[in-house]
Each structure stands twice: as C-alpha cells, then as structure tokens.
Design a protein around this motif. Structure first.
Motif, short mmCIF file in Angstrom:
data_model
loop_
_atom_site.label_atom_id
_atom_site.label_comp_id
_atom_site.label_asym_id
_atom_site.label_seq_id
_atom_site.Cartn_x
_atom_site.Cartn_y
_atom_site.Cartn_z
N SER A 154 -4.77 1.02 6.54
CA SER A 154 -6.04 -0.35 5.82
C SER A 154 -5.96 0.34 4.79
CB SER A 154 -6.85 -0.03 7.15
OG SER A 154 -8.70 -0.87 6.32
N GLU A 155 -6.19 1.49 4.94
CA GLU A 155 -6.05 2.70 3.16
C GLU A 155 -5.37 2.05 2.01
OE1 GLU A 155 -9.04 3.70 2.24
OE2 GLU A 155 -9.83 4.86 3.17
N VAL A 156 -3.85 2.38 2.75
CA VAL A 156 -3.61 1.51 2.12
C VAL A 156 -3.15 0.23 1.46
CG1 VAL A 156 -0.66 1.05 1.82
CG2 VAL A 156 -2.15 3.29 2.95
N GLN A 157 -3.78 -1.12 2.14
CA GLN A 157 -3.64 -2.59 1.93
C GLN A 157 -4.33 -2.22 0.99
OE1 GLN A 157 -1.29 -3.82 2.82
NE2 GLN A 157 -1.58 -4.71 4.55
N ALA A 158 -5.70 -1.38 1.21
CA ALA A 158 -7.10 -1.55 -0.04
C ALA A 158 -6.61 -1.33 -0.95
CB ALA A 158 -8.24 -0.95 0.61
#
Length: 748
Positions: free
Chosen positions: A380-384
């Motif tokens: 999720s952090e990478v997508q953000a």
C-alpha cells in the motif's frame, strides 16, 4: 572362547552379536575370536571410564588390522567420549560396516556436532533404513530436519520415535517446537502437555509451553508457566529468555529487558536472547542498543537467517537502508522463502528508490503469505509513493481486515487522504489500540494520526492535545535536543566557509552543472518544488540524499593541506547520478542541506539552490504535527523547534552574504500556491532547463515520492494550508516570538 550368535556383542552396542557385528562376520567370514576378545577388552575400558586407554589400544590394534570396522567403531566412540575430533574414525567405521545401523547413527551424531545437519540427516537415514525402530536415530533425524527448516518432515520422524519409545519426553517437546514453526500453537500446547505428563517438572518443556501459550493468546497462563520455569531452574538461560518474551508481549518492556539480560548473564552466547532483547530495545525507542544486540546475534550465528533478518530490522530502524538491505539479502541467501526477510528487503529497497525491486520482493512475500498485514501495508505504501491512492487505501483495508490489531495500517491510512467524521470505524479502531500497551513508535504514529483526524474534522483543541501527547511520548524515547551543538555547528560553518572559500575556485572542486538543491525548513514546500521540477523531462528528482553532514565532518577533520574535496564531489555526483540517466539536472531536496549551502557551493561551484520559504508558524506547526519518531530531536518540543528555526534563519542570512549572485533563488511558498505559473516559470528558468508545459501538470506525475508530503504534492496548488497556525495560536507559546524577530513576515 568365541562369542555365540545370541551372546551380547562385544562392541558394546547392547544388541546380540548376530544382530550387530556378527552380520559383518557372516557377510565377510566370521571375525576371529581373538579379535572379538580384544574388542571386548576395549569395551570394558570404555565402560570403566578409561576412554584414553581404549583409544590408544584401538589405534595399536588398527595398525595390525586396518580394515576392521569394529575397531574403527570402538576408536570413534573412545574419541567422542574425550571430546576429540572423531569424524575420520566415524566415517571409516560406517564405510567398513555398511549394514551396521549404529555405526551410521554414530556418524550422524558426529556430523550433527559439527553443524553439518544435511550430512547428519543422510547418515541417520541410513541407520533408520537398517533399523526402522531405532528411537535414537529417529529422534536425531527429526532434529536435523527441524534445523534444516523442514518442520513437517521432522514431525513425521518424531512420531516414529514415539511409536518406538512412547515415553520419550524430548520427542514430544521437539514435536511441539516443530508445530510452533508451522504456526500450530494449540497443537504445540498439547504436545508439551504430553511431555509434562511424563516428566512433570521439566523446565525446558515448561519454557516452550509458556511461549506456545503466549501465541495462543493465553497471556496469564503463559506468564505463570514462564515464572514456573525460572523457579524450577534459576540458572537456565532459556527460562529467563522465555519470561522476557512473555513480558514483552504484555507490554512490560522494562521487566522484559531485565529478564533477557538475566538470560545473557547465564549464557552469554544465547542467540535468541540477543534477538529478543534487540526487539524489546527497538520497541522501547533505543535503536542503537538494539543494533548492538542484533550484531552480536549475527556474529554468533552466521548461518541463521533470522539473525541476519533481525540485524536488517535494527539497521532499518536507524534509517540505514543500504546496510539493512544487505542483511536482508543475506537472510534470503540462507532461506529464500523467508517472508519477513522479503518484506524487510522490500522496505529497504523502497527507501533506496528502487521501487520496482521493492514491489517484486513484497509480491513474493504475499505469494507465500497472502494475508500478511505487514506485506499488504508495505505494498500500500509503494502504491501511495506512486500516487495511486485508491489502490493504496484498498490495501490498507485488507491489512486491517487481516489483522484488526495491526496498528501501523491505521496510522499510515490517515496520512494518505483527508479524514472525515464518517471514518468512525477507523476512529474506533485507533481508540481501541491506544487503550492497550504499544511500542512507543506505534503509539506516537497512532496519536499523530488521531491528531490529523481531529484537525481534518475541525476539532482543533482535540487535535492539538493528540499531537502534544504524541510529541511528549516521542521526546521520552529519543536523545534530548542539543541546542548548543547546533549553534556550534553553525558557528564553525560561518568560520570555515568564508566568502573567499565559497566563491574562489578550490582544488578538487567538480565542474558539474547537474545538481540543483532544494533547501529550507522541513514542511516548507521542498517536496512540492521537487515534484514540479521533476515533472520536466530533462530533470531527475533524486529525493532526499543524506550526504553533506558526513561530508562536512570529513572535511573538518582532515588536515588543511589534504582536505578531500575531490573525493567528496565525486562520491556525491556518483550517488545522485545512479538512477538519473541522461537528465540535464538532478534535484536533491533534503531540507537540512540549508546548513551546508556554502560548503556545497565550494565543492560544486555550479550548484544552484532553491530556497523554499514559508510562514514560520505554519512551518513549525506542520513539523510539530508530523510523526518524526527518532528523526529530528527538535521536532517534538516547541522550545527546541523555535531554537532550530532561529539557527536556520541565522545560517541562511549568512549564506546570502557569501554565495555568489545567481546561486540562490528564494521562493515564497505562499507565492507559489497563490501565483503558481509565475513562480513555476521562475524555478524552471533558474534550474537552467527550457520551458516545458509538463511542469504545470506536476500533480499528475507518477514519479515515486517517499516523503510525508507525497499526498500533498499530488494535489493541485491551493491555499488551504495558508495561515493554518492561527487555529492553534493559543497553544503555540514559544513559537510566537518568531514573529517579532528580524526576518519575520509582515503581519496583516
């Protein structure tokens, strides 16, 4: 007299001659009675504790009969009992006695002592094939499979051992350990219970039972068992170790550290105690001490993947992603299917700007454990980072569904969008988690997220109280702010970086036009400025490159005649150019580079500096409202924040007097958000690249942004954050004096 087929074998195996060495005699021709009588005498010496004499006589006999497997077998036992290297004799005995189960089992024992688990398993497998009911060999083979990371195969062997010997406590205990490895804690509890039915006061079994009960959520029973183990065996390091683990799970970190330190006093080489103590220290906000423990564990167990993984976690907590990545990679070299190491490596690669590789590693972890909340949150952090906030939010929700008590998902979720009063389920989850003991870093992040929720929903007093609680907790777990140290650094910079030093050519300075530094206080718009410039096709955004503080320290410490300016310049240009391709310009947006602007200009005479300036109270409030745990010690205290801001003003005022004309462009954040195109054009022109309309669409860029401002820089320019400090004016005390000093903005 000779030995009859039904007599005990003189080799001391405890079996009948026909079932032991007689098999060899029948295969090769019966062994001479004189040889058997000689073996019997050697066995008597062994049984009477005269292993050295038995070794000497066996070696003498082998000079006459070098192909006697029985003599090699006796020699190996004599050497084992003296703690000598018996491996050559064990190998020779097994080779000469291919049908002797005990010879192969002995070889397995010798290889196991060497740490050669695969070799031990091969030898023990031969012993089991020859003698399927050999409980000792089955037990040892199970231990070998467990050591090789094959708990399922180990359980089958332990079951075979128990079939042969139903009252073997150790087999039940080790089978419980294997079940724990597989995550079957309740089944492990039953195994430990069976072991304790046979041996009720076995402290090592009670230790393992305590750990299994902890994993099943039976906290009180786990604590009772752990304390019972310590009471039964006060000198047993493993008992203190498991008590420390149980106490840590209950949030009693001080008591946990005390128990783990007691374990290490009793056994200074207990690897698990170092690893567990490192985790407690890391959660307690003592990352340097945690690193020392993790390093010791990795030194003691260079072949243990978990030791290298834990070292990686300790390094990552200290913001050292490069060394952390190396440790995680070492763990994966030892155990390629290790989810925790894959997640750790992905997190390190993300901070190193290697987004594609980070996604590969976290995807591999999710393939192994599809509901791993840590992996889901990291993805999720990478997508953000890529600006894909809808996909990011969906993954955060999956992480919380997988583990409703996974605190990091709640805190990160709030940073990626504006919170609403309708987020009641999120709020209930945060308040529930804050009602229980948490590691300080998680509690700080949750209280910061709660502050943002109240800020977004207009409850400003409640917001400030949440931020204040987060900062007070953070301050208790970090070194105090060193105001004298910062003032002294600024004074040294002013003394060393004179106008002459900055503006005149220095030996070793680099003739590169590529670097553009975006400097200023944190939260002053540096990420926004980089996002704008990096949208230009000829500009590469390198993010925050931590380099110049260490570079200046090297410069200071070197003799005046041997200052390494050339080396410093080459190292820095290589670092920022690693992923820049043919870009004409490369931005470095580490805000604190404002300290070193004059020094940087001396090393890189063509360096450009874009100084982002924002209202001092908007800047300081935004810093105070961020979760900067273990980052900047000034950020969590209003007095310290005011001092830091004054030193920032002081050094920037000095650089204005020594930097050459054209080296510095000062950009007001308020002007940028209110008159965007005007200031964007000036920034592009100053950077020395031709105009490109793509910079006006900076918020649509899919470039990676790994900073606290990644959500804001994806939005179109707006003035919503201007004057935010006025909502909190009555709480700001020490910061208000910044408005009355030279350099303060005019008040409307």
């Amino acid at each position: 007299m000779g030995v009859g087929r039904n007599d005990p074998c003189p080799c001391g195996s405890g079996r009948k001659y026909k079932q032991c060495c007689g098999q060899q005699g029948e295969a090769r021709g019966s062994a001479p009675p004189a040889q058997l009588r000689g073996v019997a005498r050697l066995v008597q010496l062994l049984n009477s504790g005269q292993a050295a004499a038995a070794e000497t006589q066996a070696q003498s006999a082998l000079q006459r009969e070098p192909q006697s497997g029985i003599l090699w077998k006796v020699l190996s036992v004599a050497q084992l009992r003296q703690g000598k290297d018996a491996l050559p004799a064990l190998r020779r005995a097994a080779g000469l006695l291919p049908a002797d189960a005990e010879a192969h089992a002995n070889l397995g024992t010798g290889l196991r002592a060497r740490g050669d688990w695969q070799g031990a398993l091969e030898a023990l497998s031969v012993a089991i094939r020859l003698q399927p009911g050999n409980a000792d060999a089955l037990m040892a083979a199970g231990d070998a499979q467990l050591a090789l990371g094959r708990p399922t195969e180990a359980i089958t062997l332990y079951q075979g051992c128990l079939k042969a010997d139903p009252r073997r406590t150790e087999a039940y205990n080790n089978m419980g350990n294997a079940l724990l490895r597989l995550g079957h804690a309740r089944e492990a509890v039953r195994c430990y219970g069976k072991a304790l039915e046979i041996t009720p006061d076995a402290p090592f079994v009670i230790c393992n039972l305590a750990d299994a009960l902890r994993r099943t959520g039976e906290a009180d029973a786990a604590l009772t068992a752990a304390r019972q183990a310590v009471a039964l065996a006060p000198q047993l390091a493993a008992a203190h170790n498991v008590l420390g683990v149980v106490l840590a799970a209950r949030g009693e970190r001080a008591a946990a550290a005390q128990s783990l330190q007691a374990a290490l006093q009793h056994d200074p080489n207990l690897i698990d105690a170092y690893t567990n103590l490192a985790g407690v220290l890391r959660d307690a906000g003592e990352p340097e001490q945690a690193l020392a423990c993790s390093e010791r564990a990795a030194q003691l167990a260079p072949r243990r993947a978990d030791a290298h993984c834990n070292l990686g976690l300790a390094l990552f907590a200290l913001k050292r992603p490069g060394p952390a990545a190396a440790s995680f990679a070492q763990a994966l070299a030892l155990a390629p299917q290790y989810p925790a190491a894959l997640i750790g490596l992905a997190a390190a690669e993300r901070l190193l700007g290697r987004t594609a590789r980070a996604r590969e590693h976290v995807a591999a972890a999710l393939q192994l454990e599809p509901r791993n909340p840590e992996a889901l949150m990291l993805l999720s952090e990478v997508q953000a980072d890529l600006g894909r906030f809808e996909e990011s939010e969906a993954l955060f929700r999956q992480a919380i569904e997988a583990d409703p008590d996974f605190a990091p998902a709640y805190s990160a979720h709030a940073s990626h969008r504006r919170m609403r009063k309708e987020d009641g389920q999120w709020l209930a989850g945060v308040e529930r988690l804050l009602g229980r003991p948490l590691p300080p870093e998680q509690e700080v992040a949750l209280r910061t997220a709660l502050g943002k929720f109240h800020d977004d929903t207009g409850e400003y007093d409640r917001a400030f109280e949440s931020y204040r609680a987060a900062n007070e907790l953070s301050r208790r777990h970090r070194p105090p702010y060193n105001s004298a140290g910062l003032s002294a650094l600024v004074a040294r910079l002013e003394a060393l970086c004179t106008r002459q030093f900055v503006q005149e050519p220095q030996p070793g300075a680099a003739d590169s036009q590529r670097p553009v530094f975006i400097i200023g206080m944190p939260r002053s718009g540096t990420s926004l400025a980089e996002q704008i410039l990096a949208a230009h096709p000829q500009v590469h955004g390198a993010g925050e490159v931590r380099y110049w503080d260490r570079a200046f320290a090297r410069f200071e410490q070197a003799p005046a005649a041997a200052r390494p300016l050339a080396q410093i310049a080459q190292e820095y240009l290589a670092r920022i150019g690693e992923h820049a391709g043919p870009a004409l310009r490369i931005t470095d947006k580490l805000p604190a580079n404002f300290l070193y602007a004059g020094f940087i200009r001396a090393v890189l005479p063509h360096a450009r500096f874009i100084h982002m300036q924002r209202h001092p109270l908007d800047t300081c409030v935004s810093i105070y409202f961020q979760s900067f745990f273990n980052v900047g010690s000034y950020a969590s205290d209003l007095d310290a924040l005011a001092h830091y801001y004054r030193e920032y003003r002081r050094i920037m005022a000095y650089w204005r007097t020594v930097l050459p004309p054209g080296a510095l462009l000062e950009v007001p954040y308020e002007g940028l958000v209110e008159n965007g195109e005007h200031w964007i054009r000036r920034v592009v022109e100053f950077a020395g690249v031709p105009w490109d309309p793509a910079v006006l669409e900076f918020h649509r860029s899919e470039r990676v942004v790994v900073t606290a401002s990644r959500w804001q820089v994806r939005q179109q320019l707006n003035s919503g954050s201007l004057g935010r400090w006025r909502r909190y004016e009555r709480h700001l005390g020490p910061l208000l004096s910044l408005l009355e000093e030279p350099g303060a903005p005019a008040q409307p």
